[in-house]
Design a protein around this motif. Structure first.
Motif, PDB file in Angstrom:
ATOM      1  N   THR A  57       2.139  -5.694  19.654  1.00 23.56           N
ATOM      2  CA  THR A  57       2.533  -5.641  18.243  1.00 23.56           C
ATOM      3  C   THR A  57       2.705  -7.027  17.655  1.00 23.56           C
ATOM      4  OG1 THR A  57       4.899  -5.531  18.739  1.00 23.56           O
ATOM      5  CG2 THR A  57       3.743  -3.438  18.507  1.00 23.56           C
ATOM      6  N   GLN A  61       4.054  -4.647  12.598  1.00 26.59           N
ATOM      7  CA  GLN A  61       3.558  -3.476  13.302  1.00 26.59           C
ATOM      8  C   GLN A  61       4.694  -2.815  14.080  1.00 26.59           C
ATOM      9  OE1 GLN A  61       0.354  -5.246  15.610  1.00 26.59           O
ATOM     10  NE2 GLN A  61      -1.132  -4.294  14.227  1.00 26.59           N
ATOM     11  N   VAL A  64       4.131   3.853  17.382  1.00 29.66           N
ATOM     12  CA  VAL A  64       4.355   5.249  17.004  1.00 29.66           C
ATOM     13  C   VAL A  64       3.521   6.117  17.939  1.00 29.66           C
ATOM     14  CG1 VAL A  64       4.129   6.976  15.175  1.00 29.66           C
ATOM     15  CG2 VAL A  64       4.712   4.618  14.589  1.00 29.66           C
ATOM     16  N   GLN A  67       1.048   4.338  20.106  1.00 27.56           N
ATOM     17  CA  GLN A  67      -0.002   3.582  19.427  1.00 27.56           C
ATOM     18  C   GLN A  67       0.613   2.529  18.515  1.00 27.56           C
ATOM     19  OE1 GLN A  67      -3.347   4.184  20.057  1.00 27.56           O
ATOM     20  NE2 GLN A  67      -2.534   5.606  21.581  1.00 27.56           N
ATOM     21  N   VAL A  68      -0.022   1.373  18.430  1.00 28.70           N
ATOM     22  CA  VAL A  68       0.434   0.312  17.535  1.00 28.70           C
ATOM     23  C   VAL A  68      -0.128   0.582  16.153  1.00 28.70           C
ATOM     24  CG1 VAL A  68       0.369  -2.180  17.075  1.00 28.70           C
ATOM     25  CG2 VAL A  68       0.497  -1.358  19.430  1.00 28.70           C
ATOM     26  N   GLU A  69       0.772   0.604  15.156  1.00 36.09           N
ATOM     27  CA  GLU A  69       0.364   0.851  13.768  1.00 36.09           C
ATOM     28  C   GLU A  69       0.991  -0.177  12.854  1.00 36.09           C
ATOM     29  OE1 GLU A  69       0.958   4.759  12.287  1.00 36.09           O
ATOM     30  OE2 GLU A  69       0.114   5.724  14.051  1.00 36.09           O
ATOM     31  N   ASP A  70       0.323  -0.430  11.723  1.00 35.00           N
ATOM     32  CA  ASP A  70       0.903  -1.284  10.710  1.00 35.00           C
ATOM     33  C   ASP A  70       2.088  -0.571  10.091  1.00 35.00           C
ATOM     34  OD1 ASP A  70      -0.986  -3.295  11.074  1.00 35.00           O
ATOM     35  OD2 ASP A  70      -2.363  -2.424   9.613  1.00 35.00           O
ATOM     36  N   ASP A  72       3.105  -0.339   7.036  1.00 39.25           N
ATOM     37  CA  ASP A  72       2.733   0.420   5.834  1.00 39.25           C
ATOM     38  C   ASP A  72       2.054   1.735   6.177  1.00 39.25           C
ATOM     39  OD1 ASP A  72       3.784  -1.589   4.251  1.00 39.25           O
ATOM     40  OD2 ASP A  72       1.865  -2.621   4.055  1.00 39.25           O
ATOM     41  N   ALA A  73       1.252   1.766   7.210  1.00 44.31           N
ATOM     42  CA  ALA A  73       0.528   2.975   7.584  1.00 44.31           C
ATOM     43  C   ALA A  73       1.453   4.034   8.191  1.00 44.31           C
ATOM     44  CB  ALA A  73      -0.586   2.640   8.576  1.00 44.31           C
ATOM     45  N   ALA A  74       2.569   3.609   8.756  1.00 47.36           N
ATOM     46  CA  ALA A  74       3.484   4.543   9.421  1.00 47.36           C
ATOM     47  C   ALA A  74       4.411   5.241   8.448  1.00 47.36           C
ATOM     48  CB  ALA A  74       4.299   3.807  10.477  1.00 47.36           C
TER      49      ALA A  74
END
Length: 75
Positions: A57, A61, A64, A67-70, A72-74
Motif C-alpha cells: 500500500t 490506499q 479491502v 486487495q489493495v485499493e485506492d 476513493d475507490a473504497a
C-alpha cells in the motif's frame, strides 16, 4: 512509520503479530500439541497474506478483502 486508520502502524504491527504467532507454533510443537500448532500455521499463512497486502500500500490506499485499493475507490 506509516500510521493507518485505527492507529496501527502497518506493516510493523502485523510483523509483530506474526512473530508472536510463530512463537506460539513453536511452543505448541514443543508441548506436543500438533492440532494447536496446525491451527496456528493456518493463521500464520493468513497473516502473511495480510502483511504482503499492507506492504504493497501507499499513502492513499487501504486493504479491502485482501486487495489493495485506492481510498476513493473504497468509499
Amino acid at each position: 512509520m506509516v500510521r493507518r486508520p485505527g492507529g496501527l502502524a502497518a506493516p510493523e504491527a502485523a510483523g509483530a503479530v506474526r512473530g508472536r504467532t510463530s512463537s506460539l507454533i513453536t511452543q505448541a510443537e514443543d508441548a506436543g500439541l500438533a492440532r494447536v500448532a496446525e491451527k496456528d500455521r493456518r493463521t500464520l499463512g493468513k497473516l502473511d497474506k495480510i502483511i504482503s497486502a499492507l506492504e504493497g500500500t501507499t499513502e492513499n490506499q487501504i486493504v479491502v478483502g485482501g486487495q489493495v485499493e485506492d481510498v476513493d475507490a473504497a468509499s
